[in-house]
Motif scaffolding. Structure first.
Motif, PDB file in Angstrom:
ATOM      1  N   MET A  45      50.831 -29.700  -8.968  1.00  0.00           N
ATOM      2  CA  MET A  45      49.616 -29.847  -8.140  1.00  0.00           C
ATOM      3  C   MET A  45      48.384 -29.519  -9.001  1.00  0.00           C
ATOM      4  SD  MET A  45      50.961 -30.260  -5.051  1.00  0.00           S
ATOM      5  CE  MET A  45      52.587 -30.831  -5.415  1.00  0.00           C
ATOM      6  N   ASP A  46      47.195 -29.723  -8.434  1.00  0.00           N
ATOM      7  CA  ASP A  46      45.998 -29.259  -9.136  1.00  0.00           C
ATOM      8  C   ASP A  46      45.808 -27.761  -8.919  1.00  0.00           C
ATOM      9  OD1 ASP A  46      44.902 -31.659 -10.347  1.00  0.00           O
ATOM     10  OD2 ASP A  46      44.804 -32.391  -8.301  1.00  0.00           O
ATOM     11  N   LYS A  47      46.328 -27.281  -7.796  1.00  0.00           N
ATOM     12  CA  LYS A  47      46.206 -25.842  -7.494  1.00  0.00           C
ATOM     13  C   LYS A  47      47.239 -25.493  -6.425  1.00  0.00           C
ATOM     14  CE  LYS A  47      43.849 -21.878  -7.228  1.00  0.00           C
ATOM     15  NZ  LYS A  47      43.906 -20.940  -8.327  1.00  0.00           N
ATOM     16  N   VAL A  48      47.802 -24.301  -6.548  1.00  0.00           N
ATOM     17  CA  VAL A  48      48.752 -23.856  -5.516  1.00  0.00           C
ATOM     18  C   VAL A  48      48.248 -22.541  -4.932  1.00  0.00           C
ATOM     19  CG1 VAL A  48      51.105 -23.038  -5.081  1.00  0.00           C
ATOM     20  CG2 VAL A  48      50.737 -24.957  -6.641  1.00  0.00           C
ATOM     21  N   PHE A  49      48.116 -22.500  -3.619  1.00  0.00           N
ATOM     22  CA  PHE A  49      47.756 -21.254  -2.928  1.00  0.00           C
ATOM     23  C   PHE A  49      49.002 -20.714  -2.242  1.00  0.00           C
ATOM     24  CE2 PHE A  49      43.537 -23.169  -3.227  1.00  0.00           C
ATOM     25  CZ  PHE A  49      42.805 -22.077  -3.674  1.00  0.00           C
ATOM     26  N   GLU A  50      49.315 -19.455  -2.544  1.00  0.00           N
ATOM     27  CA  GLU A  50      50.524 -18.882  -1.964  1.00  0.00           C
ATOM     28  C   GLU A  50      50.257 -18.344  -0.568  1.00  0.00           C
ATOM     29  OE1 GLU A  50      53.442 -17.537  -5.102  1.00  0.00           O
ATOM     30  OE2 GLU A  50      51.548 -16.749  -5.852  1.00  0.00           O
ATOM     31  N   GLN A  51      51.347 -17.820   0.032  1.00  0.00           N
ATOM     32  CA  GLN A  51      51.310 -17.418   1.442  1.00  0.00           C
ATOM     33  C   GLN A  51      50.158 -16.492   1.830  1.00  0.00           C
ATOM     34  OE1 GLN A  51      55.008 -15.826   2.771  1.00  0.00           O
ATOM     35  NE2 GLN A  51      56.226 -17.367   1.745  1.00  0.00           N
ATOM     36  N   ASN A  52      49.779 -15.631   0.870  1.00  0.00           N
ATOM     37  CA  ASN A  52      48.755 -14.634   1.232  1.00  0.00           C
ATOM     38  C   ASN A  52      47.326 -15.123   0.963  1.00  0.00           C
ATOM     39  OD1 ASN A  52      49.041 -14.698  -1.474  1.00  0.00           O
ATOM     40  ND2 ASN A  52      49.342 -12.478  -1.772  1.00  0.00           N
ATOM     41  N   ALA A  53      47.163 -16.389   0.621  1.00  0.00           N
ATOM     42  CA  ALA A  53      45.800 -16.892   0.318  1.00  0.00           C
ATOM     43  C   ALA A  53      44.927 -16.818   1.577  1.00  0.00           C
ATOM     44  CB  ALA A  53      45.882 -18.328  -0.175  1.00  0.00           C
ATOM     45  N   THR A  54      43.685 -16.424   1.369  1.00  0.00           N
ATOM     46  CA  THR A  54      42.782 -16.264   2.521  1.00  0.00           C
ATOM     47  C   THR A  54      42.006 -17.564   2.757  1.00  0.00           C
ATOM     48  OG1 THR A  54      40.998 -15.536   1.103  1.00  0.00           O
ATOM     49  CG2 THR A  54      42.451 -13.805   1.999  1.00  0.00           C
ATOM     50  N   GLN A  55      41.364 -17.624   3.926  1.00  0.00           N
ATOM     51  CA  GLN A  55      40.523 -18.782   4.253  1.00  0.00           C
ATOM     52  C   GLN A  55      39.350 -18.878   3.260  1.00  0.00           C
ATOM     53  OE1 GLN A  55      42.261 -20.559   6.326  1.00  0.00           O
ATOM     54  NE2 GLN A  55      41.406 -20.389   8.364  1.00  0.00           N
ATOM     55  N   GLU A  56      38.845 -17.707   2.822  1.00  0.00           N
ATOM     56  CA  GLU A  56      37.720 -17.691   1.857  1.00  0.00           C
ATOM     57  C   GLU A  56      38.150 -18.353   0.549  1.00  0.00           C
ATOM     58  OE1 GLU A  56      38.635 -14.857   3.447  1.00  0.00           O
ATOM     59  OE2 GLU A  56      36.866 -14.522   4.681  1.00  0.00           O
ATOM     60  N   GLU A  57      39.356 -18.012   0.106  1.00  0.00           N
ATOM     61  CA  GLU A  57      39.833 -18.569  -1.174  1.00  0.00           C
ATOM     62  C   GLU A  57      39.980 -20.090  -1.092  1.00  0.00           C
ATOM     63  OE1 GLU A  57      42.940 -15.966  -3.377  1.00  0.00           O
ATOM     64  OE2 GLU A  57      42.985 -15.360  -1.291  1.00  0.00           O
ATOM     65  N   ILE A  58      40.526 -20.557   0.041  1.00  0.00           N
ATOM     66  CA  ILE A  58      40.704 -22.014   0.191  1.00  0.00           C
ATOM     67  C   ILE A  58      39.326 -22.674   0.198  1.00  0.00           C
ATOM     68  CG2 ILE A  58      41.665 -23.875   1.648  1.00  0.00           C
ATOM     69  CD1 ILE A  58      43.852 -21.959   0.652  1.00  0.00           C
ATOM     70  N   PHE A  59      38.395 -22.071   0.934  1.00  0.00           N
ATOM     71  CA  PHE A  59      37.055 -22.666   0.996  1.00  0.00           C
ATOM     72  C   PHE A  59      36.391 -22.657  -0.387  1.00  0.00           C
ATOM     73  CE2 PHE A  59      32.450 -22.535   1.718  1.00  0.00           C
ATOM     74  CZ  PHE A  59      32.338 -23.803   2.257  1.00  0.00           C
ATOM     75  N   GLY A  60      36.601 -21.557  -1.125  1.00  0.00           N
ATOM     76  CA  GLY A  60      36.029 -21.450  -2.476  1.00  0.00           C
ATOM     77  C   GLY A  60      36.471 -22.638  -3.337  1.00  0.00           C
ATOM     78  N   TYR A  61      37.695 -23.078  -3.118  1.00  0.00           N
ATOM     79  CA  TYR A  61      38.219 -24.186  -3.926  1.00  0.00           C
ATOM     80  C   TYR A  61      37.528 -25.511  -3.607  1.00  0.00           C
ATOM     81  CZ  TYR A  61      41.434 -27.151  -6.433  1.00  0.00           C
ATOM     82  OH  TYR A  61      41.954 -28.065  -7.309  1.00  0.00           O
TER      83      TYR A  61
END
Ligand SMILES: Nc1ncnc2c1ncn2[C@@H]1O[C@H](COP(=O)(O)OP(=O)(O)OP(=O)(O)O)[C@@H](O)[C@H]1O
Length: 394
Positions: A45-61
């Motif tokens: 993938m271009d990026k993998v967010f694991e189970q504990n990733a927050t909504q802020e982190e996803i938005f940051g991406y």
């Protein structure tokens, strides 16, 4: 105008306690790889967010993509994955834990208000929104208050109700009301399962003057929460839910087929965008004029290994789709603006007028170049005449 691949990011949701069967994947966030433990197949993938990733982190991406939309380039973010994998959580979220859509709306208003303050009067902007749902292969307008009226797919964005919004709160209020009309029902896989694909679109229009020229930019941000694929094996659906599920699965299969056609074109092949409403609406986002990020949501419980495998196959395919995002800017000179005073506002704003304006502008620029060349030629002629006269004297 460089081509750019669709950006694909995987988000793994926390394991559900529906069974104690563990997970069917291993992730390596450093190399952005997911391995399916059932067959050791690896997916990059271009990026993998694991189970504990927050909504802020996803938005940051996805923030950089939203920034490019603010600067006049079309963008699309869509969430894909099986039912219950966290698409709505990622795109919309809850009142306490906002997903991408409310955060994007807030970011856009903050950025454009700041720009407006910075440039005093020399920057204006307008934001409007539309909200559509595709339910059982029919397209409905979520903002027109009458969910029963199907809107014709031909030029869907012209037919949809577009509401101008003045603040992020107003925009969210309107979209929330619209989303309440969306078809949702409780299934054995998800208490609030979306039975339709939702497509929310923000249109941003900005204008400012630079060196006596008006710069207008019109860009769109599509934010799509797809309905999730469903396996009959894991659901205990009633008749309506089965009918909905078969329509959802069908349109997702068409989406996959269109993507395979884009990445493996055969001679004289016409991409079958027209095979489903979803692919017609996403046409520009897949192989067209848009910057696109796809978030694949993964429900990694072992019992979902088959669905996870097909989600990851989709991810790897869509990552190969190339788009060409073009700056949506129309520059108009002072002379053209003067000319435009003779047009009615409706005509002025129509596409035809924009095309005409661009043509007038192009001709104006050509005219300027010709004038310079003519002046140069006259000057050369004058010098040649003088030289001839001078020669005649001797
Ligand atoms: N990353 C996450 N962290 C916490 N809870 C999550 C996460 N992802 C999903 N959930 C929870 O799992 C449930 C199902 O998620 P959601 O409704 O977003 O799934 P979906 O993919 O949209 O499903 P469907 O296709 O059926 O609409 C919700 O209760 C949601 O809050």
């Amino acid at each position: 105008m460089a081509q750019e691949n669709v950006n694909v990011v995987a988000r793994i949701r926390p394991l559900s306690n529906e069974s104690n069967d563990g997970t069917c994947i291993e992730t390596d966030p450093i190399s952005s790889t997911i391995t399916l433990t059932t067959n050791q197949k690896q997916f990059n993938m271009d990026k993998v967010f694991e189970q504990n990733a927050t909504q802020e982190e996803i938005f940051g991406y996805v923030q950089p993509l939203i920034a490019t939309v603010i600067n006049g380039i079309h963008g699309t973010i869509f969430a894909y994955g099986q039912t219950g994998s966290g698409k709505t959580h990622t795109m919309i979220g809850s009142d306490e834990n906002h997903g991408i859509i409310p955060r994007a709306i807030e970011m856009i208003f903050i950025a454009l208000n700041e720009e407006s303050e910075k440039r005093n009067d020399n920057f204006k902007f307008k934001i409007s929104c539309t909200a559509l749902q595709i339910y059982c292969e029919k397209t409905y307008d979520l903002l027109n208050g009458n969910e029963k009226i199907e809107i014709p797919i031909s030029d869907i964005f012209k037919n949809a109700k577009e509401v101008e919004v003045k603040s992020s709160d107003e925009c969210m209020e309107i979209l929330k009301c619209g989303l309440e009309q969306r078809k949702v029902s409780g299934t054995s896989m998800n208490e609030t399962s979306s039975r339709s694909h939702a497509i929310l679109t923000l249109t941003l229009k900005t204008e400012y003057f630079k060196e006596n020229k008006k710069h207008e930019r019109i860009s769109r941000l599509n934010m799509v929460d797809l309905a999730g694929s469903e396996s009959r094996k894991h659901t205990n659906n009633n008749k309506t839910q089965n009918f909905e599920a078969s329509n959802i699965n069908k349109s997702l299969l068409t989406l996959g087929k269109v993507i395979r056609e884009i990445i493996n074109p055969t001679q004289n092949q016409v991409i079958s965008y027209r095979s489903s409403k979803l692919t017609m609406i996403l046409r520009d986002s897949l192989g067209g004029n848009s910057k696109t990020t796809v978030i694949v949501n993964i429900h990694s419980n072992s019992k979902h290994a088959t669905e996870t495998s097909s989600t990851l196959d989709f991810a790897v395919n869509v990552k190969n789709v190339k788009n060409t995002a073009i700056l949506q800017e129309f520059i108009t000179s002072k002379e053209t603006l003067a000319l435009m005073q003779y047009c009615t506002p409706a005509f002025f704003h129509s596409q035809i007028c924009i095309k005409t304006v661009t043509e007038v502008q192009r001709l104006g620029e050509e005219n300027d170049k010709l004038k310079i060349e003519l002046a140069k030629e006259k000057k050369i002629n004058r010098i040649t005449n003088k030289v001839c006269k001078f020669r005649l004297l001797f």
